[in-house]
Write a protein that holds these residues in place. Structure first.
Motif, short mmCIF file in Angstrom:
data_model
loop_
_atom_site.label_atom_id
_atom_site.label_comp_id
_atom_site.label_asym_id
_atom_site.label_seq_id
_atom_site.Cartn_x
_atom_site.Cartn_y
_atom_site.Cartn_z
N THR A 31 3.37 57.96 47.42
CA THR A 31 4.69 58.36 46.94
C THR A 31 4.68 58.91 45.52
OG1 THR A 31 5.14 56.09 46.22
CG2 THR A 31 5.88 56.72 48.43
N PHE A 32 3.68 58.55 44.73
CA PHE A 32 3.65 58.97 43.34
C PHE A 32 2.42 59.82 43.06
CE2 PHE A 32 6.83 56.75 40.70
CZ PHE A 32 7.42 55.97 41.67
N CYS A 33 2.58 60.73 42.14
CA CYS A 33 1.46 61.41 41.52
C CYS A 33 1.04 60.58 40.31
CB CYS A 33 1.86 62.82 41.09
SG CYS A 33 0.58 63.71 40.18
N MET A 34 -0.25 60.26 40.21
CA MET A 34 -0.78 59.49 39.09
C MET A 34 -1.64 60.41 38.24
SD MET A 34 0.51 56.57 39.63
CE MET A 34 -0.33 55.77 38.26
N GLY A 35 -1.36 60.44 36.95
CA GLY A 35 -2.08 61.36 36.09
C GLY A 35 -2.58 60.73 34.81
N TRP A 36 -3.53 61.38 34.21
CA TRP A 36 -3.99 61.08 32.86
C TRP A 36 -3.65 62.27 31.97
CZ3 TRP A 36 -5.63 56.44 31.17
CH2 TRP A 36 -6.08 55.50 32.10
N ILE A 37 -2.97 61.96 30.89
CA ILE A 37 -2.52 62.97 29.93
C ILE A 37 -3.08 62.58 28.57
CG2 ILE A 37 -0.51 64.16 28.98
CD1 ILE A 37 -0.71 64.22 32.07
N ARG A 38 -3.46 63.52 27.77
CA ARG A 38 -3.94 63.20 26.43
C ARG A 38 -3.20 64.00 25.38
NH1 ARG A 38 -10.11 65.74 26.72
NH2 ARG A 38 -9.51 67.96 26.67
N GLN A 39 -3.19 63.45 24.19
CA GLN A 39 -2.56 64.14 23.07
C GLN A 39 -3.36 63.87 21.80
OE1 GLN A 39 1.62 63.33 22.33
NE2 GLN A 39 1.86 65.36 21.41
N ALA A 40 -3.85 64.94 21.21
CA ALA A 40 -4.56 64.85 19.94
C ALA A 40 -3.57 65.09 18.81
CB ALA A 40 -5.67 65.89 19.90
N PRO A 41 -3.86 64.56 17.62
CA PRO A 41 -2.95 64.74 16.48
C PRO A 41 -2.65 66.22 16.23
CG PRO A 41 -4.61 63.13 15.94
CD PRO A 41 -5.02 63.72 17.25
N GLY A 42 -1.37 66.53 16.11
CA GLY A 42 -0.98 67.89 15.82
C GLY A 42 -1.03 68.85 16.99
N LYS A 43 -1.36 68.33 18.18
CA LYS A 43 -1.46 69.19 19.36
C LYS A 43 -0.48 68.73 20.43
CE LYS A 43 -6.27 70.57 18.73
NZ LYS A 43 -7.60 70.73 19.38
N GLU A 44 -0.22 69.63 21.35
CA GLU A 44 0.67 69.31 22.47
C GLU A 44 -0.07 68.44 23.49
OE1 GLU A 44 3.54 73.27 22.38
OE2 GLU A 44 2.24 72.87 24.09
N ARG A 45 0.71 67.78 24.30
CA ARG A 45 0.14 67.00 25.39
C ARG A 45 -0.61 67.90 26.35
NH1 ARG A 45 5.21 62.94 26.89
NH2 ARG A 45 4.92 61.51 25.13
N GLU A 46 -1.71 67.40 26.88
CA GLU A 46 -2.54 68.16 27.81
C GLU A 46 -2.80 67.32 29.05
OE1 GLU A 46 -6.97 70.28 28.05
OE2 GLU A 46 -6.56 68.74 26.55
N GLY A 47 -2.48 67.86 30.19
CA GLY A 47 -2.81 67.19 31.43
C GLY A 47 -4.31 67.23 31.65
N VAL A 48 -4.91 66.07 31.91
CA VAL A 48 -6.36 65.98 32.05
C VAL A 48 -6.76 65.94 33.52
CG1 VAL A 48 -8.37 64.52 31.59
CG2 VAL A 48 -6.57 64.78 29.85
N ALA A 49 -6.14 65.07 34.29
CA ALA A 49 -6.49 64.92 35.71
C ALA A 49 -5.36 64.20 36.41
CB ALA A 49 -7.79 64.12 35.85
#
Length: 123
Positions: A31-49
């Motif tokens: 029922t859900f999509c499970m994701g890993w998202i990362r965010q480095a200082p000064g940068k936008e969030r990035e979808g990883v997997a």
């Protein structure tokens, strides 16, 4: 409501490995999509997997061949195995969940988020 709790972050040298874990408070598979998202200082969030609700797995180009997302349904846990880490992988990593339909497109607007875990890769 879905609660997520990450663990496994830390500091490693370039080329090293880490495994992140995300404990999920309720059954989300199918029922859900499970994701890993990362965010480095000064940068936008990035979808990883992500693993979508149909079990399909997708990766950002920047981590393909190095990172592996997986899930243990019995333990209600999602993992991110990170190998061959690079300094540019340094970021806060978040586990996230949402009731997206279809394949994950790299979007980062998930409804539920963990508190994040820091990953630092030194050169």
């Amino acid at each position: 409501q879905v609660q997520l709790l990450e663990s496994g972050g830390g500091s490693v040298q370039a080329g090293g490995s880490l495994r992140l874990s995300c404990a999920v408070s309720r059954l989300v598979y199918g029922t859900f999509c499970m994701g890993w998202i990362r965010q480095a200082p000064g940068k936008e969030r990035e979808g990883v997997a992500a693993i979508d609700s149909d079990g399909r797995i997708s990766y950002a180009d920047s981590v393909k061949g190095r990172f592996t997302i997986s899930q243990d349904k019995a333990k209600n846990t999602v993992y991110l195995q990170m190998n061959s880490l690079k300094p540019e992988d340094t970021a806060t990593y978040y586990c996230a969940a949402d009731q997206y339909g279809g394949a994950w497109s790299g979007r980062v607007d998930f409804a539920y988020w963990g508190q994040g875990t820091q990953v630092t890769v030194s050169s």
